[in-house]
Design a protein around this motif. Sequence first.
Motif, PDB file in Angstrom:
ATOM      1  N   TRP A  64     -18.963  53.111  25.451  1.00 19.73           N
ATOM      2  CA  TRP A  64     -17.347  53.592  25.115  1.00 19.73           C
ATOM      3  C   TRP A  64     -18.164  55.310  24.382  1.00 19.73           C
ATOM      4  O   TRP A  64     -17.596  55.998  24.220  1.00 19.73           O
ATOM      5  CB  TRP A  64     -16.941  52.860  24.093  1.00 19.73           C
ATOM      6  N   TRP A  65     -19.397  55.029  23.861  1.00 14.44           N
ATOM      7  CA  TRP A  65     -19.824  56.691  23.178  1.00 14.44           C
ATOM      8  C   TRP A  65     -20.306  57.510  24.510  1.00 14.44           C
ATOM      9  O   TRP A  65     -21.084  58.758  24.030  1.00 14.44           O
ATOM     10  CB  TRP A  65     -21.182  55.982  22.250  1.00 14.44           C
ATOM     11  N   GLY A  66     -20.871  57.250  25.385  1.00 17.57           N
ATOM     12  CA  GLY A  66     -20.750  58.266  26.826  1.00 17.57           C
ATOM     13  C   GLY A  66     -22.287  57.743  26.989  1.00 17.57           C
ATOM     14  O   GLY A  66     -22.461  56.332  26.993  1.00 17.57           O
ATOM     15  N   ASP A  67     -22.789  58.728  27.930  1.00 18.96           N
ATOM     16  CA  ASP A  67     -24.368  58.392  28.475  1.00 18.96           C
ATOM     17  C   ASP A  67     -25.303  57.773  27.691  1.00 18.96           C
ATOM     18  O   ASP A  67     -26.177  56.973  27.466  1.00 18.96           O
ATOM     19  CB  ASP A  67     -24.963  58.870  28.933  1.00 18.96           C
ATOM     20  N   GLU A  68     -25.485  58.483  25.768  1.00 19.94           N
ATOM     21  CA  GLU A  68     -26.442  58.262  25.014  1.00 19.94           C
ATOM     22  C   GLU A  68     -25.866  57.391  23.924  1.00 19.94           C
ATOM     23  O   GLU A  68     -24.174  57.623  23.039  1.00 19.94           O
ATOM     24  CB  GLU A  68     -27.274  59.366  24.679  1.00 19.94           C
ATOM     25  N   VAL A  69     -26.499  56.874  23.164  1.00 18.84           N
ATOM     26  CA  VAL A  69     -26.131  55.185  22.467  1.00 18.84           C
ATOM     27  C   VAL A  69     -26.121  55.769  21.585  1.00 18.84           C
ATOM     28  O   VAL A  69     -25.015  55.572  20.172  1.00 18.84           O
ATOM     29  CB  VAL A  69     -26.848  54.260  21.670  1.00 18.84           C
ATOM     30  N   GLY A  70     -26.776  57.090  20.589  1.00 17.07           N
ATOM     31  CA  GLY A  70     -26.568  57.834  19.604  1.00 17.07           C
ATOM     32  C   GLY A  70     -26.434  57.340  18.322  1.00 17.07           C
ATOM     33  O   GLY A  70     -27.750  56.366  18.158  1.00 17.07           O
ATOM     34  N   GLU A  71     -26.675  57.990  17.190  1.00 17.52           N
ATOM     35  CA  GLU A  71     -27.033  57.731  16.249  1.00 17.52           C
ATOM     36  C   GLU A  71     -26.181  56.102  15.196  1.00 17.52           C
ATOM     37  O   GLU A  71     -24.979  56.940  15.333  1.00 17.52           O
ATOM     38  CB  GLU A  71     -27.302  57.820  15.143  1.00 17.52           C
ATOM     39  N   ASN A  72     -26.912  55.135  15.174  1.00 14.16           N
ATOM     40  CA  ASN A  72     -25.381  54.852  14.292  1.00 14.16           C
ATOM     41  C   ASN A  72     -24.271  54.078  15.385  1.00 14.16           C
ATOM     42  O   ASN A  72     -23.194  53.207  13.955  1.00 14.16           O
ATOM     43  CB  ASN A  72     -25.380  54.936  13.035  1.00 14.16           C
ATOM     44  N   PHE A 116     -11.799  47.285  18.807  1.00 16.19           N
ATOM     45  CA  PHE A 116     -13.037  46.541  18.809  1.00 16.19           C
ATOM     46  C   PHE A 116     -14.337  47.010  17.901  1.00 16.19           C
ATOM     47  O   PHE A 116     -14.466  48.117  18.630  1.00 16.19           O
ATOM     48  CB  PHE A 116     -13.323  46.033  20.179  1.00 16.19           C
ATOM     49  N   HIS A 117     -14.589  46.189  17.125  1.00 14.23           N
ATOM     50  CA  HIS A 117     -15.933  46.410  16.628  1.00 14.23           C
ATOM     51  C   HIS A 117     -16.702  45.447  17.318  1.00 14.23           C
ATOM     52  O   HIS A 117     -16.711  44.864  17.713  1.00 14.23           O
ATOM     53  CB  HIS A 117     -15.721  45.730  14.940  1.00 14.23           C
ATOM     54  N   ASP A 118     -18.326  46.303  17.333  1.00 10.33           N
ATOM     55  CA  ASP A 118     -19.188  45.124  17.287  1.00 10.33           C
ATOM     56  C   ASP A 118     -19.859  45.143  18.769  1.00 10.33           C
ATOM     57  O   ASP A 118     -20.236  44.057  18.594  1.00 10.33           O
ATOM     58  CB  ASP A 118     -19.877  44.327  16.645  1.00 10.33           C
ATOM     59  N   MET A 119     -18.945  45.733  19.737  1.00 11.81           N
ATOM     60  CA  MET A 119     -18.686  45.316  21.165  1.00 11.81           C
ATOM     61  C   MET A 119     -20.485  45.349  21.979  1.00 11.81           C
ATOM     62  O   MET A 119     -20.302  44.449  22.661  1.00 11.81           O
ATOM     63  CB  MET A 119     -17.636  45.688  22.082  1.00 11.81           C
ATOM     64  N   ASN A 120     -20.541  46.538  21.271  1.00 11.60           N
ATOM     65  CA  ASN A 120     -22.401  46.380  22.074  1.00 11.60           C
ATOM     66  C   ASN A 120     -23.273  45.333  21.004  1.00 11.60           C
ATOM     67  O   ASN A 120     -23.102  46.327  19.933  1.00 11.60           O
ATOM     68  CB  ASN A 120     -22.156  47.838  22.899  1.00 11.60           C
ATOM     69  N   GLY A 121     -24.545  45.783  21.696  1.00  8.23           N
ATOM     70  CA  GLY A 121     -25.759  45.657  20.529  1.00  8.23           C
ATOM     71  C   GLY A 121     -25.528  44.318  19.855  1.00  8.23           C
ATOM     72  O   GLY A 121     -24.785  43.456  20.076  1.00  8.23           O
TER      73      GLY A 121
END
Length: 117
Positions: A1-9, A38-43
Amino acid sequence: WWGDEVGENNANCRKCNSRWSGIGSAPVGSFKPNPWGFHDMNGNAWEWVADCWSPHYGFAPKDGSPRLDGDCRQPVTRGGSWYYFPKLSRSAYRYKNGENVFSYNISFRVVREISPQ
């Protein structure tokens, strides 16, 4: 959901730059929620889903219901984990695991459906 890059944290995965990245699972609610709340859906941990494995996603149900026409002895996991790289921490990434596989980075998500009154 954050786009193409996971980013930091934004998630817990190897090289995601959280304090748990590449070390172990993070406590629930450690990361900001996605736009749907929703929290923590990825990783964090791979999550078993109801889909049976198929090498492609063609012919998958269009209504969001589980895919039950594949190899159900190879259930699908999604979402990546703290041990794997960011490119696997996406909802669209699928992986198969035998139904008898046990791993410290595979989990499941409990869902409670609430019917409108």
